[in-house]
Design a protein around this motif. Structure first.
Motif, PDB file in Angstrom:
ATOM      1  N   LYS A 236      57.645  27.716  41.281  1.00 46.07           N
ATOM      2  CA  LYS A 236      57.581  27.975  39.475  1.00 46.07           C
ATOM      3  C   LYS A 236      56.141  28.214  39.436  1.00 46.07           C
ATOM      4  O   LYS A 236      55.218  29.101  38.690  1.00 46.07           O
ATOM      5  N   LEU A 237      54.744  26.830  38.806  1.00 46.37           N
ATOM      6  CA  LEU A 237      54.009  27.094  38.300  1.00 46.37           C
ATOM      7  C   LEU A 237      53.090  27.224  39.155  1.00 46.37           C
ATOM      8  O   LEU A 237      51.883  28.273  39.021  1.00 46.37           O
ATOM      9  N   ILE A 238      52.781  28.006  40.749  1.00 44.04           N
ATOM     10  CA  ILE A 238      52.344  28.767  42.046  1.00 44.04           C
ATOM     11  C   ILE A 238      52.450  30.098  40.985  1.00 44.04           C
ATOM     12  O   ILE A 238      51.857  30.683  41.549  1.00 44.04           O
ATOM     13  N   SER A 239      53.412  30.339  41.225  1.00 38.75           N
ATOM     14  CA  SER A 239      53.759  31.849  40.686  1.00 38.75           C
ATOM     15  C   SER A 239      53.074  32.305  39.473  1.00 38.75           C
ATOM     16  O   SER A 239      52.322  33.248  39.791  1.00 38.75           O
ATOM     17  N   GLN A 240      53.282  31.069  38.816  1.00 40.00           N
ATOM     18  CA  GLN A 240      52.587  31.974  37.456  1.00 40.00           C
ATOM     19  C   GLN A 240      50.476  31.534  37.771  1.00 40.00           C
ATOM     20  O   GLN A 240      50.400  32.007  37.185  1.00 40.00           O
ATOM     21  N   ASN A 241      50.368  30.601  38.142  1.00 38.18           N
ATOM     22  CA  ASN A 241      49.161  30.917  38.541  1.00 38.18           C
ATOM     23  C   ASN A 241      48.404  32.019  39.584  1.00 38.18           C
ATOM     24  O   ASN A 241      47.403  32.382  38.985  1.00 38.18           O
ATOM     25  N   GLN A 242      49.477  32.533  40.490  1.00 33.25           N
ATOM     26  CA  GLN A 242      49.367  33.516  41.209  1.00 33.25           C
ATOM     27  C   GLN A 242      49.278  34.936  40.704  1.00 33.25           C
ATOM     28  O   GLN A 242      48.279  35.572  40.547  1.00 33.25           O
ATOM     29  N   LEU A 243      50.003  34.409  39.801  1.00 31.75           N
ATOM     30  CA  LEU A 243      49.915  35.532  38.980  1.00 31.75           C
ATOM     31  C   LEU A 243      48.907  36.103  38.096  1.00 31.75           C
ATOM     32  O   LEU A 243      48.290  37.483  37.279  1.00 31.75           O
ATOM     33  N   ALA A 244      48.349  34.866  36.793  1.00 32.66           N
ATOM     34  CA  ALA A 244      47.098  34.888  36.658  1.00 32.66           C
ATOM     35  C   ALA A 244      46.197  34.879  36.902  1.00 32.66           C
ATOM     36  O   ALA A 244      44.669  35.957  36.248  1.00 32.66           O
ATOM     37  N   LEU A 245      45.866  34.064  37.945  1.00 38.78           N
ATOM     38  CA  LEU A 245      44.568  35.056  38.885  1.00 38.78           C
ATOM     39  C   LEU A 245      44.765  36.276  39.236  1.00 38.78           C
ATOM     40  O   LEU A 245      43.454  36.951  39.135  1.00 38.78           O
ATOM     41  N   GLU A 246      45.812  37.054  39.645  1.00 38.98           N
ATOM     42  CA  GLU A 246      45.855  38.065  40.045  1.00 38.98           C
ATOM     43  C   GLU A 246      45.162  39.601  38.641  1.00 38.98           C
ATOM     44  O   GLU A 246      44.887  39.714  38.857  1.00 38.98           O
ATOM     45  N   HIS A 247      46.005  38.922  37.428  1.00 39.42           N
ATOM     46  CA  HIS A 247      45.783  39.590  36.884  1.00 39.42           C
ATOM     47  C   HIS A 247      43.464  39.133  35.642  1.00 39.42           C
ATOM     48  O   HIS A 247      42.898  40.430  36.108  1.00 39.42           O
ATOM     49  N   GLU A 248      43.134  38.149  36.808  1.00 44.21           N
ATOM     50  CA  GLU A 248      41.563  37.361  36.496  1.00 44.21           C
ATOM     51  C   GLU A 248      41.020  39.095  36.915  1.00 44.21           C
ATOM     52  O   GLU A 248      39.667  38.852  36.648  1.00 44.21           O
ATOM     53  N   LYS A 249      41.475  38.976  38.323  1.00 43.25           N
ATOM     54  CA  LYS A 249      40.349  38.764  39.465  1.00 43.25           C
ATOM     55  C   LYS A 249      40.379  41.176  39.645  1.00 43.25           C
ATOM     56  O   LYS A 249      39.969  42.038  39.747  1.00 43.25           O
ATOM     57  N   ASP A 250      42.175  41.637  39.280  1.00 43.09           N
ATOM     58  CA  ASP A 250      42.004  43.178  37.969  1.00 43.09           C
ATOM     59  C   ASP A 250      41.443  43.379  36.846  1.00 43.09           C
ATOM     60  O   ASP A 250      40.471  44.464  36.870  1.00 43.09           O
ATOM     61  N   ASP A 251      41.168  42.595  36.194  1.00 43.00           N
ATOM     62  CA  ASP A 251      40.561  42.760  35.195  1.00 43.00           C
ATOM     63  C   ASP A 251      38.554  42.455  35.456  1.00 43.00           C
ATOM     64  O   ASP A 251      38.004  43.476  34.960  1.00 43.00           O
ATOM     65  N   LEU A 252      38.545  41.666  36.264  1.00 44.29           N
ATOM     66  CA  LEU A 252      37.257  41.683  36.910  1.00 44.29           C
ATOM     67  C   LEU A 252      36.571  42.786  37.364  1.00 44.29           C
ATOM     68  O   LEU A 252      36.277  42.993  37.392  1.00 44.29           O
ATOM     69  N   LEU A 253      37.707  43.218  38.658  1.00 43.45           N
ATOM     70  CA  LEU A 253      37.244  44.034  39.231  1.00 43.45           C
ATOM     71  C   LEU A 253      37.794  45.826  38.498  1.00 43.45           C
ATOM     72  O   LEU A 253      36.392  46.396  38.531  1.00 43.45           O
ATOM     73  N   SER A 254      37.840  46.039  37.282  1.00 40.20           N
ATOM     74  CA  SER A 254      38.054  46.211  36.895  1.00 40.20           C
ATOM     75  C   SER A 254      36.643  46.977  35.926  1.00 40.20           C
ATOM     76  O   SER A 254      35.960  47.758  35.768  1.00 40.20           O
ATOM     77  N   TRP A 255      36.184  45.901  35.616  1.00 36.44           N
ATOM     78  CA  TRP A 255      35.090  45.327  34.544  1.00 36.44           C
ATOM     79  C   TRP A 255      33.790  45.618  35.297  1.00 36.44           C
ATOM     80  O   TRP A 255      33.120  46.933  34.769  1.00 36.44           O
ATOM     81  N   ILE A 256      33.795  45.206  36.437  1.00 41.13           N
ATOM     82  CA  ILE A 256      32.794  45.470  37.353  1.00 41.13           C
ATOM     83  C   ILE A 256      32.080  47.004  37.813  1.00 41.13           C
ATOM     84  O   ILE A 256      30.521  48.221  37.049  1.00 41.13           O
ATOM     85  N   HIS A 257      33.517  48.433  38.038  1.00 45.23           N
ATOM     86  CA  HIS A 257      33.435  49.350  37.790  1.00 45.23           C
ATOM     87  C   HIS A 257      33.354  49.709  36.723  1.00 45.23           C
ATOM     88  O   HIS A 257      32.642  50.517  36.622  1.00 45.23           O
ATOM     89  N   GLU A 258      33.441  49.711  35.751  1.00 49.92           N
ATOM     90  CA  GLU A 258      33.229  49.705  34.261  1.00 49.92           C
ATOM     91  C   GLU A 258      31.799  49.843  34.419  1.00 49.92           C
ATOM     92  O   GLU A 258      30.963  50.540  34.062  1.00 49.92           O
ATOM     93  N   VAL A 259      30.773  48.538  34.202  1.00 49.56           N
ATOM     94  CA  VAL A 259      29.772  48.288  34.103  1.00 49.56           C
ATOM     95  C   VAL A 259      28.744  49.026  35.566  1.00 49.56           C
ATOM     96  O   VAL A 259      27.809  49.502  34.723  1.00 49.56           O
TER      97      VAL A 259
END
Length: 334
Positions: free
Chosen positions: A103-126
């Motif tokens: 359960k903890l790993i699933s939560q961490n993976q989901l958080a990392l995926e969100h963080e990665k998506d946000d960062l990729l989106s930010w890079i493309h916006e920049v």
């Protein structure tokens, strides 16, 4: 496992041995008790106890053998079925802890995926204002100011590009498309992107591509070449960088040779480590220690072997050794 089992039951075994010795001692001291029948009884007791130990060994170690062979992953298959109350306690604790970790790993993976998506989106916006900034720089009339701003713009662009590929490299296998890549077009494209920096440092290029094509992924190959060229330019001044390709033992080799400051021999084994910059020039803040680390990871995913030869103050040569055509079957099947 036998030794471990005997050590686990050593207190019971010692108790049994002491009991038998006590019986023999009493029979020896007390003359009214015949010694031979007692010896016979002790012998039978030892025999029965030995058979009991053998039978119990098989039953009591079955669960622990399965536990020892269990890979220890978060999959509970193959852990073994408990039989005794103590084994059920162990199984319950393992299952509870494993489910909590899953359960903890699933939560961490989901958080990392969100963080990665946000960062990729930010890079493309920049990249949008960065492109607009480049167009504004191109319209400047002052050549000196234009060159300086272009250089700083290029540094930001390369850092963003490096960050983008750093996030993508974890799932590079899903992003590969193996095809015949024209080396000259890739090399020229990357040199043009770095042109302003090269002009500022007085760097030229000597391109000798005997082998014009290579079987690879164009996008990731461009990234690898970009990182090698960036390193060569960064640590060179007023010299030519030689880029050559040739064939050896049915393999295509691509070399990027510079005549810059080179790599210290004691740093050679660590140049691909994440975050490693240099032990001799530790105050060099221009280096992030990520370029060669990402290059090595990308090359490994493409089955490209990397060699490096360097002498301090004489220069460095990085060689990309591409795999044979048959070796790409495993990549194409990803």
């Amino acid at each position: 496992m036998i030794r471990k089992y005997l050590l686990e039951r050593i207190s019971w075994i010692l108790l049994f041995v002491c009991q038998q010795l006590l019986i023999l001692l009493i029979a020896y001291v007390d003359t009214t008790i015949p010694l031979m029948p007692i010896l016979y009884v002790v012998f039978l007791s030892v025999l029965v106890f030995s058979l009991f130990i053998i039978v119990r060994y098989s039953r009591e170690t079955r669960f622990y053998k399965a536990l020892e062979e269990w890979e220890g992953s978060l999959e509970l298959i193959g852990m073994g079925e408990p039989e005794s109350p103590f084994e059920r306690i162990i199984e319950h604790k393992i299952v509870t802890q494993t489910e909590r970790l899953q359960k903890l790993i699933s939560q961490n993976q989901l958080a990392l995926e969100h963080e990665k998506d946000d960062l990729l989106s930010w890079i493309h916006e920049v990249k949008t204002p960065l492109t607009a900034m480049h167009l504004m720089i191109e319209r400047l009339g002052d050549p000196s100011l234009k060159a300086q701003l272009t250089y700083e713009w290029l540094r930001i662009h390369l850092l963003l590009d490096q960050q983008l590929h750093q996030k993508r490299i974890s799932f590079i296998e899903n992003d590969l498309y193996i095809e015949q890549v024209n080396l000259k077009s890739v090399v020229i494209q990357e040199i043009k992107a770095l042109q302003s920096w090269c002009i500022q440092k007085g760097i030229g290029f000597d391109i000798q591509l005997e082998q014009p094509e290579v079987l690879c992924d164009a996008k990731w190959l461009a990234f690898i070449i970009r990182q090698l060229l960036t390193n060569a330019i960064k640590y060179s001044d007023h010299c030519d960088i030689i880029i050559r390709s040739y064939e050896r033992h049915d393999r295509t080799l691509l070399e990027v040779q510079d005549f810059g400051r080179g790599i210290d021999p004691k740093d050679m084994s660590r140049i691909y480590e994440k975050g490693f910059t240099s032990t001799t020039r530790h105050s060099d803040h221009a280096s992030t220690g990520m370029g060669l680390y990402l290059t090595k990871k990308a090359a490994a995913s493409l089955h490209i072997h990397m060699d490096v030869y360097s002498k301090p103050d004489e220069g460095t040569t990085f060689t990309l050794i591409f795999p044979k055509r048959n070796d790409f079957v495993s990549i194409a099947s990803m």
